[in-house]
Design a protein around this motif. Sequence first.
Motif, PDB file in Angstrom:
ATOM      1  N   SER A 116       0.576  -0.823  -0.210  1.00  0.00           N
ATOM      2  CA  SER A 116      -0.160  -0.142   0.005  1.00  0.00           C
ATOM      3  C   SER A 116       0.952   1.455  -0.270  1.00  0.00           C
ATOM      4  O   SER A 116       1.619   0.879   0.363  1.00  0.00           O
ATOM      5  CB  SER A 116      -1.018  -0.155   1.590  1.00  0.00           C
ATOM      6  OG  SER A 116      -1.342   0.927   1.257  1.00  0.00           O
ATOM      7  N   ALA A 117       0.562   2.383  -0.104  1.00  0.00           N
ATOM      8  CA  ALA A 117       1.209   3.541  -0.072  1.00  0.00           C
ATOM      9  C   ALA A 117       0.780   3.979   1.085  1.00  0.00           C
ATOM     10  O   ALA A 117       1.918   4.565   1.954  1.00  0.00           O
ATOM     11  CB  ALA A 117       0.501   4.500  -1.170  1.00  0.00           C
ATOM     12  N   GLN A 118       0.459   3.033   1.934  1.00  0.00           N
ATOM     13  CA  GLN A 118       0.837   3.419   3.307  1.00  0.00           C
ATOM     14  C   GLN A 118       1.635   2.272   4.096  1.00  0.00           C
ATOM     15  O   GLN A 118       1.447   1.191   3.778  1.00  0.00           O
ATOM     16  CB  GLN A 118      -1.001   3.170   4.456  1.00  0.00           C
ATOM     17  CG  GLN A 118      -1.938   4.505   3.559  1.00  0.00           C
ATOM     18  CD  GLN A 118      -1.778   5.363   4.106  1.00  0.00           C
ATOM     19  OE1 GLN A 118      -0.950   5.279   4.564  1.00  0.00           O
ATOM     20  NE2 GLN A 118      -2.299   6.509   3.407  1.00  0.00           N
ATOM     21  N   ASP A 119       1.618   2.876   5.746  1.00  0.00           N
ATOM     22  CA  ASP A 119       2.859   2.308   6.382  1.00  0.00           C
ATOM     23  C   ASP A 119       2.124   0.644   6.627  1.00  0.00           C
ATOM     24  O   ASP A 119       1.075   1.129   7.081  1.00  0.00           O
ATOM     25  CB  ASP A 119       3.238   2.661   7.170  1.00  0.00           C
ATOM     26  CG  ASP A 119       4.709   1.822   7.643  1.00  0.00           C
ATOM     27  OD1 ASP A 119       4.563   0.806   7.486  1.00  0.00           O
ATOM     28  OD2 ASP A 119       4.939   2.684   9.004  1.00  0.00           O
ATOM     29  N   THR A 120       2.239  -0.687   6.068  1.00  0.00           N
ATOM     30  CA  THR A 120       0.973  -2.030   6.618  1.00  0.00           C
ATOM     31  C   THR A 120       2.119  -2.743   7.572  1.00  0.00           C
ATOM     32  O   THR A 120       2.952  -2.566   8.521  1.00  0.00           O
ATOM     33  CB  THR A 120       1.109  -2.271   5.342  1.00  0.00           C
ATOM     34  OG1 THR A 120       2.420  -2.947   5.094  1.00  0.00           O
ATOM     35  CG2 THR A 120       0.977  -1.808   3.642  1.00  0.00           C
ATOM     36  N   TYR A 121       1.047  -3.573   8.256  1.00  0.00           N
ATOM     37  CA  TYR A 121       1.071  -4.034   9.028  1.00  0.00           C
ATOM     38  C   TYR A 121       0.286  -5.231   8.998  1.00  0.00           C
ATOM     39  O   TYR A 121      -0.889  -5.340   8.983  1.00  0.00           O
ATOM     40  CB  TYR A 121       0.879  -3.626  10.708  1.00  0.00           C
ATOM     41  CG  TYR A 121       2.176  -4.373  11.835  1.00  0.00           C
ATOM     42  CD1 TYR A 121       2.776  -3.320  11.907  1.00  0.00           C
ATOM     43  CD2 TYR A 121       1.501  -5.635  11.763  1.00  0.00           C
ATOM     44  CE1 TYR A 121       3.825  -3.969  12.837  1.00  0.00           C
ATOM     45  CE2 TYR A 121       2.516  -5.745  13.472  1.00  0.00           C
ATOM     46  CZ  TYR A 121       3.441  -5.605  13.947  1.00  0.00           C
ATOM     47  OH  TYR A 121       4.448  -5.965  14.413  1.00  0.00           O
ATOM     48  N   LEU A 122       1.559  -6.308   9.210  1.00  0.00           N
ATOM     49  CA  LEU A 122       0.289  -7.883   8.336  1.00  0.00           C
ATOM     50  C   LEU A 122       0.344  -8.647   9.703  1.00  0.00           C
ATOM     51  O   LEU A 122       2.173  -8.966  10.623  1.00  0.00           O
ATOM     52  CB  LEU A 122       1.059  -8.194   7.141  1.00  0.00           C
ATOM     53  CG  LEU A 122       0.721  -9.843   6.516  1.00  0.00           C
ATOM     54  CD1 LEU A 122      -0.694  -9.560   6.240  1.00  0.00           C
ATOM     55  CD2 LEU A 122       2.289 -10.183   5.335  1.00  0.00           C
ATOM     56  N   TYR A 123      -0.286  -9.249   9.686  1.00  0.00           N
ATOM     57  CA  TYR A 123      -0.605 -10.805  10.758  1.00  0.00           C
ATOM     58  C   TYR A 123      -1.155 -12.017  10.068  1.00  0.00           C
ATOM     59  O   TYR A 123      -2.389 -11.923   9.003  1.00  0.00           O
ATOM     60  CB  TYR A 123      -1.780 -10.929  11.782  1.00  0.00           C
ATOM     61  CG  TYR A 123      -1.933  -9.506  12.531  1.00  0.00           C
ATOM     62  CD1 TYR A 123      -1.258  -8.885  14.401  1.00  0.00           C
ATOM     63  CD2 TYR A 123      -1.975  -7.493  12.406  1.00  0.00           C
ATOM     64  CE1 TYR A 123       0.328  -8.078  14.886  1.00  0.00           C
ATOM     65  CE2 TYR A 123      -1.857  -6.896  13.042  1.00  0.00           C
ATOM     66  CZ  TYR A 123      -0.431  -7.341  14.121  1.00  0.00           C
ATOM     67  OH  TYR A 123      -0.440  -6.228  15.066  1.00  0.00           O
ATOM     68  N   LYS A 142      11.987  -5.801   3.576  1.00  0.00           N
ATOM     69  CA  LYS A 142      12.637  -5.998   2.348  1.00  0.00           C
ATOM     70  C   LYS A 142      13.178  -4.142   2.553  1.00  0.00           C
ATOM     71  O   LYS A 142      13.159  -3.214   1.209  1.00  0.00           O
ATOM     72  CB  LYS A 142      12.183  -5.857   1.257  1.00  0.00           C
ATOM     73  CG  LYS A 142      12.090  -8.246   1.246  1.00  0.00           C
ATOM     74  CD  LYS A 142      11.857  -7.866   0.137  1.00  0.00           C
ATOM     75  CE  LYS A 142      11.485  -9.558  -0.239  1.00  0.00           C
ATOM     76  NZ  LYS A 142      10.713 -10.635  -1.385  1.00  0.00           N
ATOM     77  N   GLY A 143      13.190  -3.533   3.566  1.00  0.00           N
ATOM     78  CA  GLY A 143      13.564  -1.871   3.742  1.00  0.00           C
ATOM     79  C   GLY A 143      12.588  -1.336   3.164  1.00  0.00           C
ATOM     80  O   GLY A 143      12.441  -0.634   2.130  1.00  0.00           O
ATOM     81  N   THR A 144      11.539  -1.913   3.489  1.00  0.00           N
ATOM     82  CA  THR A 144       9.991  -1.042   2.782  1.00  0.00           C
ATOM     83  C   THR A 144       8.602  -1.241   3.448  1.00  0.00           C
ATOM     84  O   THR A 144       8.889  -1.148   4.351  1.00  0.00           O
ATOM     85  CB  THR A 144       9.619  -1.521   1.550  1.00  0.00           C
ATOM     86  OG1 THR A 144       8.524  -3.188   1.250  1.00  0.00           O
ATOM     87  CG2 THR A 144      10.874  -2.082   0.789  1.00  0.00           C
ATOM     88  N   THR A 145       7.357   0.046   3.482  1.00  0.00           N
ATOM     89  CA  THR A 145       6.663   0.133   4.393  1.00  0.00           C
ATOM     90  C   THR A 145       5.763  -1.219   3.864  1.00  0.00           C
ATOM     91  O   THR A 145       4.844  -1.099   4.941  1.00  0.00           O
ATOM     92  CB  THR A 145       6.175   1.447   4.664  1.00  0.00           C
ATOM     93  OG1 THR A 145       5.971   1.626   3.285  1.00  0.00           O
ATOM     94  CG2 THR A 145       7.330   2.447   4.999  1.00  0.00           C
ATOM     95  N   ASN A 146       5.611  -2.126   3.473  1.00  0.00           N
ATOM     96  CA  ASN A 146       5.053  -3.007   2.738  1.00  0.00           C
ATOM     97  C   ASN A 146       5.511  -3.895   3.735  1.00  0.00           C
ATOM     98  O   ASN A 146       6.713  -3.904   4.925  1.00  0.00           O
ATOM     99  CB  ASN A 146       5.152  -3.625   1.775  1.00  0.00           C
ATOM    100  CG  ASN A 146       4.901  -2.446   0.404  1.00  0.00           C
ATOM    101  OD1 ASN A 146       4.054  -2.144   0.409  1.00  0.00           O
ATOM    102  ND2 ASN A 146       5.606  -1.919  -0.528  1.00  0.00           N
ATOM    103  N   SER A 147       4.907  -5.312   3.446  1.00  0.00           N
ATOM    104  CA  SER A 147       4.965  -6.336   4.630  1.00  0.00           C
ATOM    105  C   SER A 147       5.234  -7.350   4.153  1.00  0.00           C
ATOM    106  O   SER A 147       4.376  -7.913   3.246  1.00  0.00           O
ATOM    107  CB  SER A 147       3.820  -6.105   5.877  1.00  0.00           C
ATOM    108  OG  SER A 147       4.006  -5.053   6.031  1.00  0.00           O
ATOM    109  N   GLN A 148       5.350  -8.670   4.385  1.00  0.00           N
ATOM    110  CA  GLN A 148       6.006 -10.113   4.074  1.00  0.00           C
ATOM    111  C   GLN A 148       5.543 -10.939   4.340  1.00  0.00           C
ATOM    112  O   GLN A 148       6.985 -10.742   5.759  1.00  0.00           O
ATOM    113  CB  GLN A 148       6.677 -10.010   2.920  1.00  0.00           C
ATOM    114  CG  GLN A 148       6.706 -11.268   2.627  1.00  0.00           C
ATOM    115  CD  GLN A 148       7.858 -11.557   1.581  1.00  0.00           C
ATOM    116  OE1 GLN A 148       9.115 -11.725   1.691  1.00  0.00           O
ATOM    117  NE2 GLN A 148       7.971 -11.440   0.007  1.00  0.00           N
TER     118      GLN A 148
END
Length: 181
Positions: A116-123, A142-148
Amino acid sequence: YLYLLSGASKTGKVLSANDDANGSLNSQISQVLAAGTYTLEATTYAAQKTGNFSVKVTASALNNVCKPNSIKLGQSLNATWLANTCASSHRGNAFNAQYYSFSLNSPTKVVIDLSSAQDTYLYLLSGANATGSLLAQNDDSKGTTNSQIVQTLNAGTYVIEATTFRPNMTGTVKVSLTAIN
């Protein structure tokens, strides 16, 4: 350091843990819990430290926790975080979320991507709803604000909670579920 354990003893399964919350040295856990008995373990980060501390437990009803949408292996879904529609079961009412459920027929290594363009958090949760046990979580990948999350899972049903790092964020979101060898 703060641990949330299932059951009435220190041998319960760790449901959640936290060291430094909100940029401080204090610990904080925010979690949706089913009816039952739980144990909080309060300790220090470093061995053999002593001192005074306090523990505060507050409970509040969750507003608008949504039922999960279905996602299949190899599928990517786009959605929108809207204000006051679906609350994060792990971060609280101020955090918008989307939920996705999937089932596996055999042990499978999966990759779950949240962008997302927002800072994400994944559970990643076990079970078929937003109150399942926490299996994995990720903030920045990986150095981004995306989550994996990359996880080998047994046959069963699981839920993905796609939410934001900061409260009250809205915007578009993409969730992908992939099986890898």
